[in-house]
Design a protein around this motif. Structure first.
Motif, PDB file in Angstrom:
ATOM      1  N   GLY A   1       0.861  -1.199   0.175  1.00 37.17           N
ATOM      2  CA  GLY A   1       0.094  -0.026  -0.036  1.00 37.17           C
ATOM      3  C   GLY A   1       0.672   1.154   0.048  1.00 37.17           C
ATOM      4  O   GLY A   1       0.422   2.176  -0.693  1.00 37.17           O
ATOM      5  N   GLU A   2       1.933   1.492   0.840  1.00 33.20           N
ATOM      6  CA  GLU A   2       2.687   2.596   0.746  1.00 33.20           C
ATOM      7  C   GLU A   2       3.275   2.960  -0.460  1.00 33.20           C
ATOM      8  O   GLU A   2       3.314   4.076  -1.131  1.00 33.20           O
ATOM      9  CB  GLU A   2       3.611   2.427   2.076  1.00 33.20           C
ATOM     10  CG  GLU A   2       4.483   3.789   2.216  1.00 33.20           C
ATOM     11  CD  GLU A   2       5.580   3.747   2.624  1.00 33.20           C
ATOM     12  OE1 GLU A   2       5.795   3.781   3.917  1.00 33.20           O
ATOM     13  OE2 GLU A   2       6.476   3.884   1.915  1.00 33.20           O
ATOM     14  N   SER A   3       3.781   1.942  -1.210  1.00 30.46           N
ATOM     15  CA  SER A   3       4.421   2.032  -2.282  1.00 30.46           C
ATOM     16  C   SER A   3       3.486   2.801  -3.471  1.00 30.46           C
ATOM     17  O   SER A   3       3.758   3.464  -4.195  1.00 30.46           O
ATOM     18  CB  SER A   3       4.916   0.717  -2.921  1.00 30.46           C
ATOM     19  OG  SER A   3       6.097   0.210  -2.276  1.00 30.46           O
ATOM     20  N   LEU A   4       2.252   1.896  -3.402  1.00 26.01           N
ATOM     21  CA  LEU A   4       1.167   2.205  -4.186  1.00 26.01           C
ATOM     22  C   LEU A   4       0.835   3.851  -4.138  1.00 26.01           C
ATOM     23  O   LEU A   4       0.620   4.440  -5.113  1.00 26.01           O
ATOM     24  CB  LEU A   4      -0.150   1.390  -3.808  1.00 26.01           C
ATOM     25  CG  LEU A   4      -1.142   1.430  -4.930  1.00 26.01           C
ATOM     26  CD1 LEU A   4      -0.684   1.112  -6.329  1.00 26.01           C
ATOM     27  CD2 LEU A   4      -2.217   0.411  -4.475  1.00 26.01           C
ATOM     28  N   VAL A   5       0.781   3.925  -2.751  1.00 20.40           N
ATOM     29  CA  VAL A   5       0.268   5.634  -2.606  1.00 20.40           C
ATOM     30  C   VAL A   5       1.228   6.558  -3.072  1.00 20.40           C
ATOM     31  O   VAL A   5       0.854   7.627  -3.689  1.00 20.40           O
ATOM     32  CB  VAL A   5      -0.058   5.838  -1.126  1.00 20.40           C
ATOM     33  CG1 VAL A   5       0.052   7.516  -0.618  1.00 20.40           C
ATOM     34  CG2 VAL A   5      -1.178   5.084  -0.861  1.00 20.40           C
ATOM     35  N   LEU A   6       2.566   6.105  -2.883  1.00 23.86           N
ATOM     36  CA  LEU A   6       3.740   7.076  -3.020  1.00 23.86           C
ATOM     37  C   LEU A   6       3.960   7.159  -4.622  1.00 23.86           C
ATOM     38  O   LEU A   6       4.163   8.454  -5.290  1.00 23.86           O
ATOM     39  CB  LEU A   6       4.855   6.553  -2.628  1.00 23.86           C
ATOM     40  CG  LEU A   6       5.360   6.626  -1.264  1.00 23.86           C
ATOM     41  CD1 LEU A   6       6.457   6.071  -0.703  1.00 23.86           C
ATOM     42  CD2 LEU A   6       5.467   8.126  -0.887  1.00 23.86           C
ATOM     43  N   MET A   7       3.640   5.775  -5.285  1.00 23.24           N
ATOM     44  CA  MET A   7       3.687   6.093  -6.660  1.00 23.24           C
ATOM     45  C   MET A   7       2.424   6.792  -7.574  1.00 23.24           C
ATOM     46  O   MET A   7       2.654   7.356  -8.326  1.00 23.24           O
ATOM     47  CB  MET A   7       3.581   4.578  -7.149  1.00 23.24           C
ATOM     48  CG  MET A   7       4.197   4.413  -8.612  1.00 23.24           C
ATOM     49  SD  MET A   7       5.953   4.634  -8.696  1.00 23.24           S
ATOM     50  CE  MET A   7       6.682   2.904  -8.768  1.00 23.24           C
ATOM     51  N   LEU A   8       1.457   6.673  -6.962  1.00 23.63           N
ATOM     52  CA  LEU A   8       0.150   7.273  -7.306  1.00 23.63           C
ATOM     53  C   LEU A   8       0.534   9.031  -7.094  1.00 23.63           C
ATOM     54  O   LEU A   8      -0.049   9.676  -7.964  1.00 23.63           O
ATOM     55  CB  LEU A   8      -1.243   7.125  -6.490  1.00 23.63           C
ATOM     56  CG  LEU A   8      -1.706   5.817  -6.829  1.00 23.63           C
ATOM     57  CD1 LEU A   8      -2.743   5.341  -5.953  1.00 23.63           C
ATOM     58  CD2 LEU A   8      -2.343   5.698  -8.296  1.00 23.63           C
ATOM     59  N   ASP A   9       1.080   9.069  -6.064  1.00 20.81           N
ATOM     60  CA  ASP A   9       1.679  10.660  -5.789  1.00 20.81           C
ATOM     61  C   ASP A   9       2.372  11.178  -7.018  1.00 20.81           C
ATOM     62  O   ASP A   9       2.184  12.386  -7.318  1.00 20.81           O
ATOM     63  CB  ASP A   9       2.089  10.856  -4.586  1.00 20.81           C
ATOM     64  CG  ASP A   9       2.738  12.182  -4.092  1.00 20.81           C
ATOM     65  OD1 ASP A   9       1.586  13.109  -4.446  1.00 20.81           O
ATOM     66  OD2 ASP A   9       3.767  12.275  -3.554  1.00 20.81           O
TER      67      ASP A   9
END
Lengths: 395, 142
Positions: free
Chosen positions: A305-313
């Motif tokens: 999840g954290e990777s996903l959120v950072l990548m979406l950012d």
């Protein structure tokens, strides 16, 4: 095309134009202390009175039943502590759900150390409190039941009217943390037999730093902040006039546009959910229909999840996650484990929450970017190859 | 919690992502329950790491530490690679938030585990050379 899409409205919301316009005069020329006798003081007093009426109207309450606070968290703290103190003759037992916000969970934990007894009710896989179990848990010495109106992580809306009726029949007090729900779905404190309700301005397009507590007439709770006796002695401290006016305006806007907002946001959310679920090994979390209009929440396997959120950012999309890596511990959020998700599945949690400012184009953009980002992260993941060959999932 | 620019750079543009089909050593550490799995592939020629690739499941720090660790050992001798500590990886990344320090430990362990595998494939016992190979359970540590 790159855009900026704010899809984390459960975290906070932007201040709307009408709210900003309503509050600005109280930061500039109308800066009077609402306790002062002269005209700009009286203007502030009048503005607070009007805001109180607007917040009351949103909940079907009387203005005298609304206390302004500094946050939803403060209202939650006040409710639990105040109600238990008020009901101490009945007993020292408190019931909460396992997926409450930390404002409730941690307050309950603190109260436990002070000698109160707390029952934490589990929820089903959709995050719904089984009302039968709740009824069975209420004892003659249960002073208070606190169940959130809607959950912040998965958007599940609880059967509040049913719970309210059950609690009232048993003679305990009922508090609901409506921070995510207020202004977004209809709430009527009388029909739902609610004794205490917390809400927060910044979840409904008012600024941070203002909240409100509904206290049913006749329920006497102890203040937790003592001082100059503002808010009918319930919450001392010079009134945050601009913030209170903003909350009043936000409540009025929400009330006036609730039906159309629900219709529009639900349609956007459903399109978002349908699009995201096209990603292989993804699933919805929370209840499919009994959920907040703007809240879409998922677990996407084989991504973290954290990777996903950072990548979406990096693509201009603001989202959030309850994965362990984001919580700063080795455990995923209590809500995700509370609905029965295993640790390895909960790592891939993603929450997208839409607000009134979001558009069809925003949803299109998320649906264009998210699958690419998921693919990119999965290609980087040693777990994904195994996934592809073992559709039953990893053990 | 805030990531340094270096961490974000390595997260956004990770170096050496992928697999090596004819790798001379492969190491995998972490587990899904923890939320971090790192797999490192080494190509070794004459005790020199001629190529290195990684695959990682995990948070931003997990990806960035894998990327940095592979970059730091590429072209180095095995001996030099074994000297790589998690602090060196962290330093190269201009620091990590305290809750993410374990990711750098994982990167060090993944590398050691891959080198251990290389020795095992050669029929040598890696333990005297490497010590802990990262196969120790990581989750219970914190």
């Amino acid at each position: 095309m790159e855009r900026f899409v704010y899809a984390d409205n459960a975290a906070t919301t932007p201040v709307s134009e009408s709210v900003l316009n309503a509050m600005l005069p109280y930061l500039r020329e109308q800066y009077g202390n609402a306790s002062s006798l002269y005209s700009i003081g009286r203007d502030s007093r009048r503005a607070i009175t009007e805001a109180r009426e607007k917040v009351a109207a949103l909940l079907g309450a009387q203005p005298a039943e609304i206390i302004f606070t500094g946050s939803g968290t403060e209202a939650d703290n006040m409710s639990l502590r105040g109600a238990l103190h008020y009901k101490k003759a009945r007993g020292k037992h408190l019931i909460i759900s396992s997926i409450e916000h930390h404002a409730i969970l941690h307050t309950a934990k603190a109260l436990e150390l002070e000698g109160y007894e707390v029952t934490v009710l589990p929820v089903d896989n959709y995050g719904i409190i089984p009302v039968d179990r709740l009824k069975a848990a209420i004892r003659p010495d249960t002073a208070l039941v606190s169940v959130m109106t809607a959950n912040n992580e998965i958007g599940t809306v609880e059967p509040i009217a049913e719970i309210g009726a059950a609690v009232k029949a048993a003679g305990a007090l009922f508090h609901t943390d409506a921070v995510q729900a207020a202004g977004h779905i209809p709430i009527n404190v009388n029909e739902m037999k609610i004794d205490l309700l917390s809400l927060s301005g910044h979840k409904m397009n008012a600024p941070k730093g203002v909240g409100a507590l509904y206290i049913r007439k006749g329920v006497m709770i102890q203040p937790i902040i003592e001082g100059g006796g503002q808010e009918r002695n319930m919450r001392s401290g010079t009134e945050n006039v601009a913030g209170i006016v903003a909350l009043g305006q936000a409540a009025e806007d929400c009330r006036n546009h609730m039906e159309e907002n629900i219709k529009r946001l639900t349609a956007l959310r459903e399109r978002l959910i349908a699009g995201v679920l096209k990603i292989p090994y993804s699933r919805l979390t929370g209840h499919p229909t009994s959920r907040l209009p703007g809240t879409a929440s998922f677990v996407i396997e084989a991504v973290e999840g954290e990777s996903l959120v950072l990548m979406l950012d990096t693509h201009g999309i603001c989202a959030s996650t309850g994965s362990a890596c984001s919580t700063g511990s080795l455990d995923p959020s209590h809500v995700l484990t509370g609905i029965g998700l295993s640790h390895d599945i909960a790592h891939g949690s993603l929450r997208l929450t839409l607000g009134v400012q979001n558009t069809d184009e925003d949803v299109d953009y998320i649906l264009e970017v998210l699958p690419q980002v998921v693919t990119r992260l999965r290609d980087m993941s040693p777990v994904w190859n195994q996934k592809k060959c073992c559709p039953e999932g990893l053990k | 919690m805030e990531y340094s620019e270096k961490v974000m750079d390595h997260f956004k543009n990770p170096r050496n992502v992928g697999e090596i089909d004819d790798a001379d050593g492969v190491g995998e550490v972490g587990n899904l329950k923890c939320g971090d799995i790192m797999k490192i592939y080494l190509k070794i020629d004459n005790d020199i790491i001629t190529d290195v690739k990684f695959k990682t499941f995990g948070c931003g720090a997990a990806v960035a530490t894998s990327s940095m660790a592979t970059e730091l050992v590429k072209g180095k001798s095995i001996n030099d690679a074994l000297k790589l500590t998690n602090s060196a990886v962290m330093e190269a990344l201009e620091g990590l938030p305290p809750v993410k320090v374990h990711c750098s430990v994982l990167a060090e362990e993944a590398l050691k585990s891959a080198i251990a595998d290389y020795y095992k494939r050669k029929g040598m016992d890696p333990t005297p050379i490497i010590g802990c190979t990262g196969e120790c359970k990581h989750c219970g540590k914190e």
